[in-house]
Motif scaffolding. Sequence first.
Motif, short mmCIF file in Angstrom:
data_model
loop_
_atom_site.label_atom_id
_atom_site.label_comp_id
_atom_site.label_asym_id
_atom_site.label_seq_id
_atom_site.Cartn_x
_atom_site.Cartn_y
_atom_site.Cartn_z
N LEU A 81 -5.34 7.69 0.40
CA LEU A 81 -5.24 9.09 0.01
C LEU A 81 -5.59 9.99 1.18
O LEU A 81 -6.58 9.77 1.86
N ARG B 139 -1.54 0.03 -9.30
CA ARG B 139 -2.43 -1.12 -9.30
C ARG B 139 -1.88 -2.26 -10.14
O ARG B 139 -2.01 -3.43 -9.79
N SER C 62 -2.94 5.83 -9.05
CA SER C 62 -3.65 4.58 -8.73
C SER C 62 -3.46 3.55 -9.83
O SER C 62 -3.15 2.39 -9.56
N ASP C 63 -3.70 4.00 -11.05
CA ASP C 63 -3.58 3.07 -12.17
C ASP C 63 -2.17 2.48 -12.23
O ASP C 63 -1.99 1.29 -12.46
N ASN D 164 -2.07 -0.67 -3.56
CA ASN D 164 -3.24 0.19 -3.37
C ASN D 164 -2.78 1.52 -2.81
O ASN D 164 -1.64 1.64 -2.39
N VAL D 165 -3.69 2.46 -2.77
CA VAL D 165 -3.29 3.74 -2.21
C VAL D 165 -4.28 4.31 -1.21
O VAL D 165 -5.48 4.24 -1.39
N MET E 59 -4.06 11.69 -9.18
CA MET E 59 -4.29 10.52 -8.33
C MET E 59 -4.77 9.33 -9.14
O MET E 59 -4.44 8.19 -8.84
N ARG E 60 -5.56 9.63 -10.14
CA ARG E 60 -6.04 8.55 -10.99
C ARG E 60 -4.84 7.87 -11.68
O ARG E 60 -4.75 6.66 -11.75
N MET F 23 -10.53 2.89 -4.43
CA MET F 23 -10.25 2.12 -5.63
C MET F 23 -11.24 2.48 -6.74
O MET F 23 -12.43 2.62 -6.49
N ASN F 24 -10.72 2.63 -7.93
CA ASN F 24 -11.55 2.97 -9.09
C ASN F 24 -11.99 1.70 -9.80
O ASN F 24 -11.18 0.81 -10.03
N THR G 129 0.85 -1.18 0.00
CA THR G 129 0.00 0.00 0.00
C THR G 129 0.89 1.24 0.00
O THR G 129 1.90 1.27 0.69
#
Lengths: 348, 348
Positions: A101, A93, A89-90, A98-99, A85-86, B102-103, A68
């Motif tokens: 925030l 992942r 995350s991508d 995981n993150v 952030m998107r 998580m997205n 994480t």
Amino acid sequence: MRPVSPSRASVSDVARKAGVSRATAARALGDYGSVSDSTKESVRKAAADLGYSPNSIARSMVTGKTRTFGALVADVANPFFAKLMRGFSDGVRKEGYNVILMNTDESVSSEVNALGVLIGKRVDGLLVAPASADRYEHLQSALDHGQLIVQVDRFIPELETDVVVVDNYEASYLAVSRVINAGHTRIAAPLLRSTGADGHFNIVSTMDDRTRGYLNAMSDAGLEVPRGYQPPGRQRSEVAQAVGGLLRRADRPTALFGADDTFMLGIIDAVRSEKLGIPEDISVFGFDDTEWTTVVTPPLSVISQPAYDLGLRSAQVLLQRLKSPYAEAQSHILPTSWVERDSIAPIA
Amino acid sequence: MRPVSPSRASVSDVARKAGVSRATAARALGDYGSVSDSTKESVRKAAADLGYSPNSIARSMVTGKTRTFGALVADVANPFFAKLMRGFSDGVRKEGYNVILMNTDESVSSEVNALGVLIGKRVDGLLVAPASADRYEHLQSALDHGQLIVQVDRFIPELETDVVVVDNYEASYLAVSRVINAGHTRIAAPLLRSTGADGHFNIVSTMDDRTRGYLNAMSDAGLEVPRGYQPPGRQRSEVAQAVGGLLRRADRPTALFGADDTFMLGIIDAVRSEKLGIPEDISVFGFDDTEWTTVVTPPLSVISQPAYDLGLRSAQVLLQRLKSPYAEAQSHILPTSWVERDSIAPIA
DNA sequence: TTGAAAGCGCTAACAA
DNA sequence: TTGTTAGCGCTTTCAA
């Protein structure tokens, strides 16, 4: 009625049900060591029956890794950070990370707090857009304790970490120079100062660099920046009000530079309420190519910066750093681009 | 050079340094039980010297609580979810909780995955905007295992959880009715269908309700929805293209309803490239009052929904539910409002 | 291939 | 007030 708290089956339960030892069950479940196919199967069946879900907390406890990352940014609701952030995350992942925030609202005390929480959670790495360039002992101390950190968007040079940014100075300098070349001499830029939620005034490299770019472009062109041409403000409404005042002056600017999304919004508000036309009455340009910049009339000329990619690259850098902790810290400068649209009119 | 991995001092280290037992050190550090002031002080000093930071992983291990919530939304980069998440974070932070985000990209398989990860991390609760109303076994199963869940923005009625939403049906019905009352009979709405990143078509209550609101308002007014008045699309560019086709028809609509931020953007793109004027050639209205809706010409009339508050309320609901697990599941319907601006012209 | 046992860092019950 | 002990659920030696 549901159980009060989730009581999940553990390896022991699975082992018991499958009639094997805990170690064997763990091996079958975790797919390591060696287990006969038949026992593996029966263990898996038992696990499925019990709705077993591995407890990664316990796993982290022994491995010392949480898979994480933590992220410390000003505000996810800000489109720039949201995209960043998107991307982050991508990026993480893909490697199974995981993150967590946390928003700092540009406040150092929030940052200190959040940092403590994240360290307590033993994140494997930290992405941070530091709130203030002159109060960073907490970050230094984290670093000293071996915490992995990557700085993004802005940075504190004293901190020996990888950095992922754009060249805000250059982008700003170039953009302003363009407008100067179009004949403008009176260019105003709402003052890019960051005052955190705690009321402190914070120096942030990003805004600082954009300001310097503007100022230097002006002075290199032999142009003066009249007093009051950098009215302070942070909220959209503050900016609108400040710019409104500017527009009512006799020597009102012929061009307005909005150093980020919010500044642009405030500027347009002001221009609209003064009933001025863009670009015939006043030229406008800005930083950050948000979705809406093409939908206003006229479409805005802006400096575009790769928000998503800043996050994505940060992820890669962090992941890489995990593998080679001793390589020298690097700065990654991502390119910006100038997007010419219709909001700047030449001045005869 | 830095340590490869953060090696933080533990209670044992602190205890040793302070010359007391681990339990005493833990008590001094955790401020519970009873410890003499003098030992408390010496323990604290030792802790400070060693840079001790409590390991919340270990704490979670024994307490069974992580003080962390998970959040499963489509996309943080979407301004609606960004604000929602901000509200949620703020809400839970007050009580000392954090959130792992998580997205899902509207993909059920991503949702299944992410859910597994979050459950593995033993989050104390889960905020989810479910990707699909007809594939939710994973959520049901989590619920059956005692996982605390709150649904937000959209919901699956079969799932017995608290829900925090707005009345999308009513908001949409009312908005469309207004436009009908302004004399419009040919109102088009790009089709509100959600196709996830995995290519599946997902039914989502939010969009479904907005569609029904539109359709019912039309039929209640005795109006037909001509074939092709609901062109499908999800990305801004797709929407723009679809709407473009619509605008070139002989019986082109006199009003366009954009069911969310992205739809509005696509609609405006199309209207602009067809060189049509709003509202004199065509009226436009939409859902979600993003920042930019006031900055386009003319400012857009929209249904405003409280994105931040949806998140904030969800936080409160989750926190409350932690305290009273057996109270009956509730639906929290937050109000929307109609923001009248200048993008709708009456039709004679 | 399987099992027994130790231990990650902490809390919590029980004794002293 | 302090210390001892057990144990959370897992991974990881080491033996069998």
